[in-house]
Scaffold this motif. Structure first.
Motif, PDB file in Angstrom:
ATOM      1  N   GLU A  61       0.831  -1.205   0.000  1.00  0.00           N
ATOM      2  CA  GLU A  61       0.000   0.000   0.000  1.00  0.00           C
ATOM      3  C   GLU A  61       0.872   1.264   0.000  1.00  0.00           C
ATOM      4  N   ASN A  62       1.866   1.267   0.844  1.00  0.00           N
ATOM      5  CA  ASN A  62       2.742   2.432   0.906  1.00  0.00           C
ATOM      6  C   ASN A  62       3.582   2.577  -0.357  1.00  0.00           C
ATOM      7  N   HIS A  63       3.942   1.457  -0.962  1.00  0.00           N
ATOM      8  CA  HIS A  63       4.680   1.505  -2.230  1.00  0.00           C
ATOM      9  C   HIS A  63       3.813   2.171  -3.299  1.00  0.00           C
ATOM     10  N   ILE A  64       2.559   1.776  -3.350  1.00  0.00           N
ATOM     11  CA  ILE A  64       1.652   2.351  -4.347  1.00  0.00           C
ATOM     12  C   ILE A  64       1.432   3.839  -4.067  1.00  0.00           C
ATOM     13  N   LYS A  65       1.187   4.185  -2.812  1.00  0.00           N
ATOM     14  CA  LYS A  65       0.926   5.586  -2.458  1.00  0.00           C
ATOM     15  C   LYS A  65       2.157   6.468  -2.617  1.00  0.00           C
ATOM     16  N   GLY A  66       3.335   5.899  -2.449  1.00  0.00           N
ATOM     17  CA  GLY A  66       4.562   6.686  -2.527  1.00  0.00           C
ATOM     18  C   GLY A  66       5.279   6.528  -3.843  1.00  0.00           C
ATOM     19  N   CYS A  67       5.998   5.441  -3.981  1.00  0.00           N
ATOM     20  CA  CYS A  67       6.874   5.223  -5.141  1.00  0.00           C
ATOM     21  C   CYS A  67       6.118   5.234  -6.460  1.00  0.00           C
ATOM     22  N   VAL A  68       5.030   4.489  -6.526  1.00  0.00           N
ATOM     23  CA  VAL A  68       4.298   4.383  -7.794  1.00  0.00           C
ATOM     24  C   VAL A  68       3.665   5.721  -8.155  1.00  0.00           C
ATOM     25  N   THR A  69       3.023   6.346  -7.186  1.00  0.00           N
ATOM     26  CA  THR A  69       2.388   7.640  -7.443  1.00  0.00           C
ATOM     27  C   THR A  69       3.408   8.668  -7.919  1.00  0.00           C
ATOM     28  N   ASN A  70       4.550   8.734  -7.266  1.00  0.00           N
ATOM     29  CA  ASN A  70       5.591   9.684  -7.674  1.00  0.00           C
ATOM     30  C   ASN A  70       6.108   9.385  -9.075  1.00  0.00           C
ATOM     31  N   SER A  71       6.273   8.109  -9.397  1.00  0.00           N
ATOM     32  CA  SER A  71       6.749   7.746 -10.727  1.00  0.00           C
ATOM     33  C   SER A  71       5.737   8.114 -11.801  1.00  0.00           C
ATOM     34  N   LEU A  72       4.458   7.950 -11.494  1.00  0.00           N
ATOM     35  CA  LEU A  72       3.423   8.243 -12.488  1.00  0.00           C
ATOM     36  C   LEU A  72       3.250   9.740 -12.711  1.00  0.00           C
ATOM     37  N   LYS A  73       3.640  10.561 -11.746  1.00  0.00           N
ATOM     38  CA  LYS A  73       3.565  12.018 -11.900  1.00  0.00           C
ATOM     39  C   LYS A  73       4.622  12.522 -12.878  1.00  0.00           C
ATOM     40  N   ASN A  74       5.641  11.712 -13.109  1.00  0.00           N
ATOM     41  CA  ASN A  74       6.712  12.064 -14.028  1.00  0.00           C
ATOM     42  C   ASN A  74       6.180  11.974 -15.459  1.00  0.00           C
ATOM     43  N   ASP A  75       6.612  12.846 -16.334  1.00  0.00           N
ATOM     44  CA  ASP A  75       6.153  12.837 -17.727  1.00  0.00           C
ATOM     45  C   ASP A  75       6.896  11.829 -18.600  1.00  0.00           C
ATOM     46  N   ASP A  76       7.744  11.010 -17.994  1.00  0.00           N
ATOM     47  CA  ASP A  76       8.537  10.031 -18.729  1.00  0.00           C
ATOM     48  C   ASP A  76       7.693   8.786 -18.992  1.00  0.00           C
ATOM     49  N   THR A  77       7.251   8.603 -20.223  1.00  0.00           N
ATOM     50  CA  THR A  77       6.390   7.475 -20.600  1.00  0.00           C
ATOM     51  C   THR A  77       7.063   6.137 -20.330  1.00  0.00           C
ATOM     52  N   GLU A  78       8.352   6.049 -20.641  1.00  0.00           N
ATOM     53  CA  GLU A  78       9.086   4.800 -20.420  1.00  0.00           C
ATOM     54  C   GLU A  78       9.139   4.460 -18.935  1.00  0.00           C
ATOM     55  N   LEU A  79       9.406   5.461 -18.104  1.00  0.00           N
ATOM     56  CA  LEU A  79       9.443   5.240 -16.653  1.00  0.00           C
ATOM     57  C   LEU A  79       8.065   4.829 -16.138  1.00  0.00           C
ATOM     58  N   THR A  80       7.022   5.452 -16.658  1.00  0.00           N
ATOM     59  CA  THR A  80       5.657   5.108 -16.259  1.00  0.00           C
ATOM     60  C   THR A  80       5.349   3.654 -16.598  1.00  0.00           C
ATOM     61  N   GLU A  81       5.704   3.230 -17.800  1.00  0.00           N
ATOM     62  CA  GLU A  81       5.463   1.845 -18.220  1.00  0.00           C
ATOM     63  C   GLU A  81       6.264   0.867 -17.358  1.00  0.00           C
ATOM     64  N   GLU A  82       7.522   1.217 -17.071  1.00  0.00           N
ATOM     65  CA  GLU A  82       8.357   0.364 -16.211  1.00  0.00           C
ATOM     66  C   GLU A  82       7.753   0.261 -14.812  1.00  0.00           C
ATOM     67  N   THR A  83       7.273   1.383 -14.299  1.00  0.00           N
ATOM     68  CA  THR A  83       6.684   1.417 -12.958  1.00  0.00           C
ATOM     69  C   THR A  83       5.427   0.560 -12.895  1.00  0.00           C
ATOM     70  N   ILE A  84       4.584   0.682 -13.897  1.00  0.00           N
ATOM     71  CA  ILE A  84       3.356  -0.116 -13.935  1.00  0.00           C
ATOM     72  C   ILE A  84       3.693  -1.597 -14.045  1.00  0.00           C
ATOM     73  N   GLN A  85       4.658  -1.940 -14.895  1.00  0.00           N
ATOM     74  CA  GLN A  85       5.047  -3.349 -15.039  1.00  0.00           C
ATOM     75  C   GLN A  85       5.626  -3.893 -13.729  1.00  0.00           C
ATOM     76  N   GLU A  86       6.463  -3.097 -13.073  1.00  0.00           N
ATOM     77  CA  GLU A  86       7.027  -3.519 -11.789  1.00  0.00           C
ATOM     78  C   GLU A  86       5.919  -3.744 -10.765  1.00  0.00           C
ATOM     79  N   LEU A  87       4.936  -2.845 -10.738  1.00  0.00           N
ATOM     80  CA  LEU A  87       3.809  -2.992  -9.814  1.00  0.00           C
ATOM     81  C   LEU A  87       3.023  -4.262 -10.112  1.00  0.00           C
TER      82      LEU A  87
END
Length: 96
Positions: A61-87
Motif C-alpha cells: 500500500e505504501n509503495h503504491i501511495k509513494g513510489c508508484v504515485t511519484n513515478s506516475l507524476k513524471n512525464d517520462d512514458t518509459e518510466l511510467t510503463e516500467e513502474t506499472i510493469q514492476e507494480l
C-alpha cells in the motif's frame, strides 16, 4: 531513482510486527520439537501467514501511495510503463 522503503511506512511498527512473527515462528519450532498436536501447529502456521500477509499489504500500500504515485507524476512514458510493469509483477508475486 533510488529504491528503498517508502517514507509513508512506519518502520518501527513494521519491525515490531516482524519481531512478533519471528516469535511466533520460534513458538512453532518449539511445538514441533515438543511433538505437539498437528492441528495446534497448523493453527499457528495460519496465524503467521495472516501476519506476514498484513506486513506485505502495508508495504505494498505504501509503495503504491509513494513510489508508484511519484513515478506516475513524471512525464517520462518509459518510466511510467516500467513502474506499472514492476507494480503488476509485484502484485502477481504477492498474491501467489
Amino acid at each position: 531513482m533510488e529504491k528503498k522503503l517508502a517514507q509513508g511506512n512506519d518502520k518501527e511498527a513494521l519491525i515490531k510486527r516482524l519481531k512478533r512473527i519471528e516469535g511466533q515462528v520460534k513458538g512453532i519450532q518449539k511445538m514441533v520439537e515438543d511433538e505437539r498436536y498437528c492441528v495446534d501447529i497448523l493453527v499457528q502456521v495460519s496465524a503467521i501467514r495472516s501476519a506476514i500477509n498484513k506486513v506485505g499489504s502495508i508495504i505494498l500500500e505504501n509503495h503504491i501511495k509513494g513510489c508508484v504515485t511519484n513515478s506516475l507524476k513524471n512525464d517520462d512514458t518509459e518510466l511510467t510503463e516500467e513502474t506499472i510493469q514492476e507494480l503488476m509483477d509485484t502484485i502477481s508475486k504477492f498474491t501467489k
